[in-house]
Design an enzyme around this catalytic site. Sequence first.
Site, PDB file in Angstrom:
ATOM      1  N   CYS A  39       0.741  -1.324   0.102  1.00  0.00           N
ATOM      2  CA  CYS A  39      -0.121  -0.041  -0.185  1.00  0.00           C
ATOM      3  C   CYS A  39       0.871   1.279  -0.119  1.00  0.00           C
ATOM      4  CB  CYS A  39      -0.893  -0.060   1.195  1.00  0.00           C
ATOM      5  SG  CYS A  39      -2.063   1.533   1.310  1.00  0.00           S
TER       6      CYS A  39
ATOM      7  N   CYS B 250      -0.271   4.128   2.311  1.00  0.00           N
ATOM      8  CA  CYS B 250      -0.098   3.928   3.572  1.00  0.00           C
ATOM      9  C   CYS B 250       1.461   3.903   4.269  1.00  0.00           C
ATOM     10  CB  CYS B 250      -0.363   2.311   3.948  1.00  0.00           C
ATOM     11  SG  CYS B 250      -1.852   1.790   3.343  1.00  0.00           S
ATOM     12  N   ASP B 251       2.391   3.625   3.178  1.00  0.00           N
ATOM     13  CA  ASP B 251       3.708   3.373   3.462  1.00  0.00           C
ATOM     14  C   ASP B 251       4.712   4.318   2.924  1.00  0.00           C
ATOM     15  OD1 ASP B 251       2.878   1.413   5.339  1.00  0.00           O
ATOM     16  OD2 ASP B 251       3.007  -0.290   4.009  1.00  0.00           O
TER      17      ASP B 251
END
Length: 313
Positions: A138, A141-142
């Site tokens: 993701c 997200c990261d």
Amino acid sequence: MNPSASDIENVVIIGSGCAGLTAAVYTARAELRPLVIDGHEPGGQLSLTTTVENFPGFPDGVLGPDLIERIRKQAERFGTRYAEGAVRSVDFTRRPFTLALDGREVKTRALIVAAGASARMLGLESEKLLLGHGLSTCATCDGYFFREREIAIIGGGDSAMEEATFLTRFASHVTIVHRRREFRASKIMIERARENPKIRFMTPYIVEEILDVQKGVVEAVRLRNTETGKEELLPVDGVFLGIGHEPNTKVFRGILHMDGEGYLKTYNGSRTNIEGVFAAGDVADRIYRQAITAAGSGCMAALDAEKFLSEHP
Ligand code: NAP
């Protein structure tokens, strides 16, 4: 044998990720005593990530598994019950609906499907060990954790192009590794990636291994050119998989409406084509796929289910 009324659940929630657990908090607070079926990936996608910095209310971030554990406890506090296992088949031809789990049946007046979508993986042993340690599924997200780092993204579809472009905000360079010379992505997305000076392409390469499992952190990927057979080591600090997702909807095929890729279709909020069956989270969302949007849709499904049960006790 007919089940007695007490054997019939008010509402069963399939899936224990952010969407399912939020639906559990709401239906539990409505005193419906929901039963959550954990599924084959308990905790869902959040349980596979490390720090989450974009879930409102956590100024210092929160670990994905901790966030899940908190929502789980919150739902439990109001009377949610949990059952291990996965649903093998369903019968929606009459209410109460019947769900077949491994070795037992559950009957329920209403159902919320929050079974999620699993990120496709390459199938390498190293993936399991390095996920959350430099390997991610993701970018949203990261990506932030890879400031001024070298990144590889695997895939040749729109997700890979979009995520590569997004990742250049942080990374020093992004290498798109794709197994064919032709791309599945739309022309405009490929062009956007090509015009970005921080992005380079490596085709046609497959990933043979992600290193270094011994050190417990991503340091490189070993690639093989599918035309020449030549191996190459690409040193990177992070690897993102952008090879697609698969909604966990196999058991609903031919029963619940879904799009060409198997994502559930919803109508008028979280309602599916079967009255009394609702959908929430990534199982019905091929676009946003965020913890907060999953939580929001879990809330919607709970409110819709509650209303349905008050009208169809
Ligand atoms: P996708 O279109 O299914 O593409 C997956 C890519 O990963 C393909 O290039 C595929 O290679 C590769 N791949 C699959 N399995 C692999 C494996 N085991 N090893 C190596 N490579 C593998 O998935 P997606 O990119 O996530 O897109 C899903 C849908 O969402 C599409 O309809 C897409 O248009 C849409 N989407 C749209 C946008 C946008 O418009 N902004 C953004 C993201 C996604 P092959 O091509 O060789 O099969």
